[in-house]
Design a protein around this motif. Sequence first.
Motif, PDB file in Angstrom:
ATOM      1  N   LEU A  35      -7.621 -44.389  16.331  1.00  0.00           N
ATOM      2  CA  LEU A  35      -6.639 -45.303  15.726  1.00  0.00           C
ATOM      3  C   LEU A  35      -6.283 -46.443  16.671  1.00  0.00           C
ATOM      4  O   LEU A  35      -6.081 -47.591  16.240  1.00  0.00           O
ATOM      5  N   ASN A  36      -6.220 -46.141  17.959  1.00  0.00           N
ATOM      6  CA  ASN A  36      -5.913 -47.199  18.931  1.00  0.00           C
ATOM      7  C   ASN A  36      -7.022 -48.247  18.941  1.00  0.00           C
ATOM      8  O   ASN A  36      -6.752 -49.457  19.024  1.00  0.00           O
ATOM      9  N   ARG A  37      -8.259 -47.793  18.834  1.00  0.00           N
ATOM     10  CA  ARG A  37      -9.387 -48.729  18.785  1.00  0.00           C
ATOM     11  C   ARG A  37      -9.364 -49.553  17.495  1.00  0.00           C
ATOM     12  O   ARG A  37      -9.647 -50.748  17.511  1.00  0.00           O
ATOM     13  N   VAL A  38      -9.021 -48.893  16.390  1.00  0.00           N
ATOM     14  CA  VAL A  38      -8.927 -49.599  15.113  1.00  0.00           C
ATOM     15  C   VAL A  38      -7.863 -50.687  15.191  1.00  0.00           C
ATOM     16  O   VAL A  38      -8.071 -51.821  14.747  1.00  0.00           O
ATOM     17  N   PHE A  39      -6.728 -50.365  15.797  1.00  0.00           N
ATOM     18  CA  PHE A  39      -5.636 -51.329  15.895  1.00  0.00           C
ATOM     19  C   PHE A  39      -5.974 -52.487  16.837  1.00  0.00           C
ATOM     20  O   PHE A  39      -5.405 -53.565  16.707  1.00  0.00           O
ATOM     21  N   SER A  40      -6.879 -52.263  17.764  1.00  0.00           N
ATOM     22  CA  SER A  40      -7.265 -53.341  18.679  1.00  0.00           C
ATOM     23  C   SER A  40      -8.410 -54.182  18.138  1.00  0.00           C
ATOM     24  O   SER A  40      -8.549 -55.352  18.493  1.00  0.00           O
ATOM     25  N   LYS A  41      -9.214 -53.579  17.247  1.00  0.00           N
ATOM     26  CA  LYS A  41     -10.393 -54.292  16.735  1.00  0.00           C
ATOM     27  C   LYS A  41     -10.157 -54.971  15.389  1.00  0.00           C
ATOM     28  O   LYS A  41     -10.730 -56.032  15.119  1.00  0.00           O
ATOM     29  N   VAL A  42      -9.349 -54.361  14.540  1.00  0.00           N
ATOM     30  CA  VAL A  42      -9.085 -54.942  13.217  1.00  0.00           C
ATOM     31  C   VAL A  42      -8.057 -56.055  13.379  1.00  0.00           C
ATOM     32  O   VAL A  42      -6.912 -55.802  13.792  1.00  0.00           O
ATOM     33  N   LEU A  43      -8.460 -57.256  13.068  1.00  0.00           N
ATOM     34  CA  LEU A  43      -7.629 -58.433  13.318  1.00  0.00           C
ATOM     35  C   LEU A  43      -6.284 -58.366  12.609  1.00  0.00           C
ATOM     36  O   LEU A  43      -5.245 -58.711  13.178  1.00  0.00           O
ATOM     37  N   ALA A  44      -6.289 -57.895  11.356  1.00  0.00           N
ATOM     38  CA  ALA A  44      -5.046 -57.831  10.582  1.00  0.00           C
ATOM     39  C   ALA A  44      -4.030 -56.896  11.226  1.00  0.00           C
ATOM     40  O   ALA A  44      -2.823 -57.147  11.194  1.00  0.00           O
ATOM     41  N   LEU A  45      -4.508 -55.805  11.814  1.00  0.00           N
ATOM     42  CA  LEU A  45      -3.619 -54.849  12.476  1.00  0.00           C
ATOM     43  C   LEU A  45      -3.196 -55.341  13.851  1.00  0.00           C
ATOM     44  O   LEU A  45      -2.044 -55.196  14.256  1.00  0.00           O
ATOM     45  N   ALA A  46      -4.147 -55.939  14.571  1.00  0.00           N
ATOM     46  CA  ALA A  46      -3.855 -56.417  15.929  1.00  0.00           C
ATOM     47  C   ALA A  46      -2.828 -57.536  15.923  1.00  0.00           C
ATOM     48  O   ALA A  46      -2.079 -57.708  16.890  1.00  0.00           O
ATOM     49  N   LYS A  47      -2.771 -58.307  14.824  1.00  0.00           N
ATOM     50  CA  LYS A  47      -1.887 -59.469  14.776  1.00  0.00           C
ATOM     51  C   LYS A  47      -0.538 -59.199  14.097  1.00  0.00           C
ATOM     52  O   LYS A  47       0.193 -60.135  13.813  1.00  0.00           O
ATOM     53  N   ILE A  48      -0.238 -57.921  13.850  1.00  0.00           N
ATOM     54  CA  ILE A  48       1.087 -57.607  13.284  1.00  0.00           C
ATOM     55  C   ILE A  48       2.146 -58.045  14.289  1.00  0.00           C
ATOM     56  O   ILE A  48       2.180 -57.561  15.418  1.00  0.00           O
ATOM     57  N   PRO A  49       3.022 -58.969  13.923  1.00  0.00           N
ATOM     58  CA  PRO A  49       3.935 -59.571  14.896  1.00  0.00           C
ATOM     59  C   PRO A  49       5.084 -58.673  15.347  1.00  0.00           C
ATOM     60  O   PRO A  49       5.534 -58.760  16.479  1.00  0.00           O
ATOM     61  N   VAL A  50       5.551 -57.805  14.441  1.00  0.00           N
ATOM     62  CA  VAL A  50       6.715 -56.972  14.771  1.00  0.00           C
ATOM     63  C   VAL A  50       6.230 -55.656  15.373  1.00  0.00           C
ATOM     64  O   VAL A  50       5.516 -54.884  14.711  1.00  0.00           O
ATOM     65  N   LEU A  51       6.620 -55.400  16.616  1.00  0.00           N
ATOM     66  CA  LEU A  51       6.147 -54.220  17.336  1.00  0.00           C
ATOM     67  C   LEU A  51       6.546 -52.925  16.644  1.00  0.00           C
ATOM     68  O   LEU A  51       5.747 -51.989  16.539  1.00  0.00           O
ATOM     69  N   LEU A  52       7.776 -52.858  16.140  1.00  0.00           N
ATOM     70  CA  LEU A  52       8.249 -51.639  15.477  1.00  0.00           C
ATOM     71  C   LEU A  52       7.422 -51.334  14.233  1.00  0.00           C
ATOM     72  O   LEU A  52       7.042 -50.179  13.995  1.00  0.00           O
ATOM     73  N   VAL A  53       7.119 -52.360  13.455  1.00  0.00           N
ATOM     74  CA  VAL A  53       6.298 -52.181  12.251  1.00  0.00           C
ATOM     75  C   VAL A  53       4.901 -51.693  12.634  1.00  0.00           C
ATOM     76  O   VAL A  53       4.336 -50.804  11.983  1.00  0.00           O
ATOM     77  N   LYS A  54       4.377 -52.268  13.696  1.00  0.00           N
ATOM     78  CA  LYS A  54       3.045 -51.891  14.155  1.00  0.00           C
ATOM     79  C   LYS A  54       3.014 -50.429  14.599  1.00  0.00           C
ATOM     80  O   LYS A  54       2.064 -49.684  14.290  1.00  0.00           O
ATOM     81  N   ARG A  55       4.039 -49.996  15.295  1.00  0.00           N
ATOM     82  CA  ARG A  55       4.108 -48.603  15.754  1.00  0.00           C
ATOM     83  C   ARG A  55       4.291 -47.639  14.581  1.00  0.00           C
ATOM     84  O   ARG A  55       3.655 -46.575  14.528  1.00  0.00           O
ATOM     85  N   LEU A  56       5.150 -48.009  13.647  1.00  0.00           N
ATOM     86  CA  LEU A  56       5.369 -47.154  12.476  1.00  0.00           C
ATOM     87  C   LEU A  56       4.085 -47.009  11.660  1.00  0.00           C
ATOM     88  O   LEU A  56       3.765 -45.914  11.166  1.00  0.00           O
ATOM     89  N   LEU A  57       3.369 -48.100  11.515  1.00  0.00           N
ATOM     90  CA  LEU A  57       2.103 -48.062  10.787  1.00  0.00           C
ATOM     91  C   LEU A  57       1.092 -47.192  11.516  1.00  0.00           C
ATOM     92  O   LEU A  57       0.332 -46.438  10.898  1.00  0.00           O
TER      93      LEU A  57
END
Length: 273
Positions: free
Chosen positions: A66-88
Motif C-alpha cells: 500500500l505504501n508503494r501504491v500511495f507513492s506511485k499512483v499520482l492521484a493518491l500521492a497528490k492528496i493534499p490533506v495529510l489526515l485524509v491521506k492517512r485515513l484512506l
Amino acid sequence: MSKEIQQKKTRIKATLKYLVVLVLILLVTIFQDYLHSRYNDYSFYASESFLFNTFWILILPVALILNRVFSKVLALAKIPVLLVKRLLFVLLASIFHMLLFAGLVHLVSALFYEHTFTFLRNLRYTVSEDLYKYLLIYSVIALVLIRKKKPIKEEKSNSKYIDQLIVGSSRIKTAIKTSDIFYIAAEAPYIAIHSLDRKHLHTATLKSVLDQLDPEKFVRIHKSTIVNLTKVISYKSRLNGDYDIQLSNQQVLRLSRNYVDNFKHRFSALQSS
C-alpha cells in the motif's frame, strides 16, 4: 567494509529482527488460543490456530504494498490533506488485508486441511473478530509511512556566482557577460578581460575575480591566467609538463604544469555534463 556490504548486513539484521518478533507474536497468539480453549472447555487445534493467526504475517507485506501504491499512483500521492491521506491508507490497507486473509485461509485449508473454510465465512470472521486490530495497526503504520513531504527547495546551481562583470572607469561602466569571456590575464596593475571582439581592463586581482566566477566553467591555468572552459576546444602537451590550450577564437594559451590536474578534472567534468 564497503557501503553496499554494510547496507546488506543492515537489511539482513532488520529482516531477522522482524522474523523473531513475528515468531514471538505467533507463539503468543497460539498460546492465547490454547488458554481460551481450556477456559471455555473446547478442543484446541494448533494447526487451525496457526492458520487463522497468519493475520499477523500479512501486516508487513500489505503495508509495503500500500505504501508503494500511495507513492506511485499520482492521484493518491497528490492528496493534499495529510489526515485524509492517512485515513484512506488505513481504510484501503484494512480492506485489502481482510480480503487477502480470507482468500489465503480458504486456499490453504482447501489444500491441506480436511475441512475447508470458505471465503465468505473467513471474511465475516475476520471482520467481526479483527476489524479493530486492522484499524489500530494500520493507523500506527500510516503515522510512520504517510508523512507530509517537505517542499523540495530548488537548488539554484551556482547562484552565488556572478553572470556578468562590471568594468570601466567611474564615468563609464560596461557589463560583460561571463559567458562571453574567453580568458582573463594579469596586466599589472590591471587584469585584462578578453572577449571575442575586444579586451577590457579592470582594476581587480585575478583571485578576487576568480572567487566570483563559476568554478565549473572558469579555472586558473597559470599564475597570471584564468580560462573559460566552455571556450576551450582542445589542449596539447608541450612534452615538458606544460600544455597548449586551443580556444574557439583560435587563441592559444599556456597551461602550466602546476594547474594541469585541476584543469583536466574540470574540463572532463564539463564535457560529461
